[in-house]
Motif scaffolding. Structure first.
Motif, short mmCIF file in Angstrom:
data_model
loop_
_atom_site.label_atom_id
_atom_site.label_comp_id
_atom_site.label_asym_id
_atom_site.label_seq_id
_atom_site.Cartn_x
_atom_site.Cartn_y
_atom_site.Cartn_z
N GLU A 100 0.84 -1.21 0.00
CA GLU A 100 0.00 0.00 0.00
C GLU A 100 0.86 1.25 0.00
N ARG A 101 1.91 1.26 0.80
CA ARG A 101 2.82 2.41 0.82
C ARG A 101 3.47 2.62 -0.55
N ALA A 102 3.90 1.53 -1.19
CA ALA A 102 4.51 1.64 -2.52
C ALA A 102 3.52 2.20 -3.53
N LEU A 103 2.29 1.70 -3.51
CA LEU A 103 1.28 2.17 -4.47
C LEU A 103 0.91 3.62 -4.21
N ARG A 104 0.86 4.04 -2.96
CA ARG A 104 0.59 5.44 -2.66
C ARG A 104 1.68 6.33 -3.25
N SER A 105 2.94 5.86 -3.21
CA SER A 105 4.02 6.66 -3.76
C SER A 105 3.94 6.76 -5.28
N VAL A 106 3.43 5.73 -5.93
CA VAL A 106 3.21 5.80 -7.38
C VAL A 106 2.06 6.75 -7.68
N GLU A 107 1.02 6.67 -6.89
CA GLU A 107 -0.15 7.53 -7.05
C GLU A 107 0.22 9.00 -6.89
N ALA A 108 1.25 9.28 -6.07
CA ALA A 108 1.65 10.66 -5.79
C ALA A 108 2.63 11.23 -6.81
N GLN A 109 2.97 10.48 -7.84
CA GLN A 109 3.93 10.96 -8.82
C GLN A 109 3.42 12.19 -9.56
N THR A 110 4.30 13.17 -9.75
CA THR A 110 3.92 14.36 -10.51
C THR A 110 3.86 14.08 -12.01
N PHE A 111 4.53 13.02 -12.45
CA PHE A 111 4.38 12.49 -13.81
C PHE A 111 3.71 11.13 -13.67
N SER A 112 2.50 11.02 -14.17
CA SER A 112 1.72 9.80 -13.95
C SER A 112 2.08 8.73 -14.98
N PRO A 113 2.33 7.52 -14.54
CA PRO A 113 2.56 6.43 -15.49
C PRO A 113 1.25 6.04 -16.17
N GLU A 114 1.38 5.42 -17.34
CA GLU A 114 0.19 5.00 -18.09
C GLU A 114 -0.51 3.82 -17.40
N GLU A 115 0.25 2.95 -16.78
CA GLU A 115 -0.34 1.79 -16.11
C GLU A 115 0.55 1.32 -14.98
N VAL A 116 -0.09 0.66 -14.03
CA VAL A 116 0.60 0.06 -12.90
C VAL A 116 0.17 -1.39 -12.81
N LEU A 117 1.16 -2.30 -12.81
CA LEU A 117 0.88 -3.72 -12.71
C LEU A 117 1.48 -4.26 -11.42
N VAL A 118 0.66 -4.93 -10.61
CA VAL A 118 1.15 -5.66 -9.45
C VAL A 118 1.07 -7.14 -9.77
N VAL A 119 2.19 -7.84 -9.58
CA VAL A 119 2.22 -9.28 -9.82
C VAL A 119 2.24 -9.98 -8.46
N ASP A 120 1.14 -10.62 -8.13
CA ASP A 120 1.01 -11.38 -6.89
C ASP A 120 1.69 -12.73 -7.09
N ASP A 121 2.81 -12.90 -6.38
CA ASP A 121 3.63 -14.11 -6.55
C ASP A 121 3.15 -15.22 -5.61
N GLY A 122 1.87 -15.59 -5.76
CA GLY A 122 1.34 -16.72 -5.01
C GLY A 122 1.08 -16.43 -3.54
N SER A 123 0.71 -15.19 -3.20
CA SER A 123 0.36 -14.87 -1.81
C SER A 123 -0.90 -15.62 -1.39
N PRO A 124 -1.11 -15.81 -0.08
CA PRO A 124 -2.36 -16.45 0.37
C PRO A 124 -3.58 -15.73 -0.18
N GLN A 125 -4.59 -16.49 -0.51
CA GLN A 125 -5.80 -15.92 -1.11
C GLN A 125 -6.39 -14.83 -0.23
N GLY A 126 -6.74 -13.72 -0.82
CA GLY A 126 -7.35 -12.62 -0.10
C GLY A 126 -6.36 -11.60 0.45
N THR A 127 -5.06 -11.83 0.27
CA THR A 127 -4.06 -10.92 0.83
C THR A 127 -4.25 -9.49 0.33
#
Length: 284
Positions: free
Chosen positions: A17-44
């Motif tokens: 969440e902290r990482a995503l907030r820092s991306v959200e706060a960028q003064t230059f916005s990226p076109e897309e953000v991809l999070v790759v869930d590397d097999g975390s427990p379901q619902g994480t």
């Protein structure tokens, strides 16, 4: 300039969440953000998916950070890729200043930045040996991982020449990739603290995997057969291989692991012989 952000994550909802907030706060916005869930427990990440509805969420079985990064990059849609580890964060101007620098230096295909370290909530001074400047960066990168994944912005065509993150390496996969990148490209450097790296937590990869030099040796051995390795850099690689196999040999002897010690002694001897032959050829 169109940028995709790729964030691999395993069981790290709070950090992510902290990482995503820092991306959200960028003064230059990226076109897309991809999070790759590397097999975390379901619902994480269920709550985060509601908080960040614009993020693309990819899921794979637990295969490690290299596989997660590769999956994210392959599924990204834009020419430029910015990597971010789930336990790091960006300063708000990170992407903006990198984009400005790349406009000034349009030939560059990769650009990294300086970073700020926080460990257990307290600022930490950079050790001098992790100088991130471009001065002899290939030679210095043979011993230590100098580039941070969270600082890099690179063009996707780089992967066509360098290859992908090595999914067979359980650790030091970034060390391995940077060496291959540095063989073929001059990496630009922005000397500003645009990444905040948080250390000290128990699930850091560097803490959970012992004997990291084992994997650095594998990466250095791969360089020996890399066609992009110029002849004048071969002795540099061999010298570091000799150093690292000696360290592992000595460590094995201290632990009374005689077979393991002999294995590294044989490899060290082979590198010494190859270095001697190389130097003799240069002097003839």
């Amino acid at each position: 300039m169109r940028i995709s952000v790729v964030i691999p994550a395993y069981n790290r909802a709070d950090f992510l969440e902290r990482a995503l907030r820092s991306v959200e706060a960028q003064t230059f916005s990226p076109e897309e953000v991809l999070v790759v869930d590397d097999g975390s427990p379901q619902g994480t990440y269920t709550d985060l998916q509601f908080k960040f509805p614009s993020v693309r969420w990819l899921v794979q079985k637990n295969r490690g950070v290299s596989a997660a990064r590769n999956l994210g990059i392959r599924n990204s849609s834009n020419p430029w890729i910015a990597l971010l580890d789930s336990d790091d964060e960006w300063a708000p101007l990170k992407l903006k200043l990198q984009v400005d620098r790349l406009h000034e230096n349009p030939q560059a295909k990769a650009l990294h930045t300086q970073e700020k370290w926080i460990r257990n909530g307290l600022p930490l001074k950079h050790p001098k040996y992790l100088d991130k400047s471009s001065f002899e960066i290939f030679q210095r990168s043979l011993r230590r991982c100098i580039i941070s994944p969270s600082s890099i912005l690179l063009h996707r065509t780089v992967f066509d020449q360098v290859g992908w993150f090595d999914e067979s390496l359980p650790a030091c996969e970034d060390f391995d990739f940077w060496l291959r990148l540095l063989l073929r490209f001059n990496i630009d450097f922005l000397d500003e603290d645009l990444v905040i790296k948080h250390g000290g937590h128990s699930d850091q990869l560097s803490k959970s995997v012992w004997g990291l030099d084992r994997f650095r040796i594998r990466s250095l051995e791969k360089l020996l057969s890399n066609p992009a390795l110029p002849a004048d850099r071969l002795p540099m690689v061999l010298e570091v291989l000799i150093e690292k196999t000696l360290i592992l040999e000595q460590g094995a002897r201290k632990r009374l692991k005689k077979r393991e010690a002999r294995k590294y002694e044989r490899r060290k001897s082979a590198y010494v012989s190859l270095l001697e032959m190389t130097m003799a050829g240069e002097n003839s």
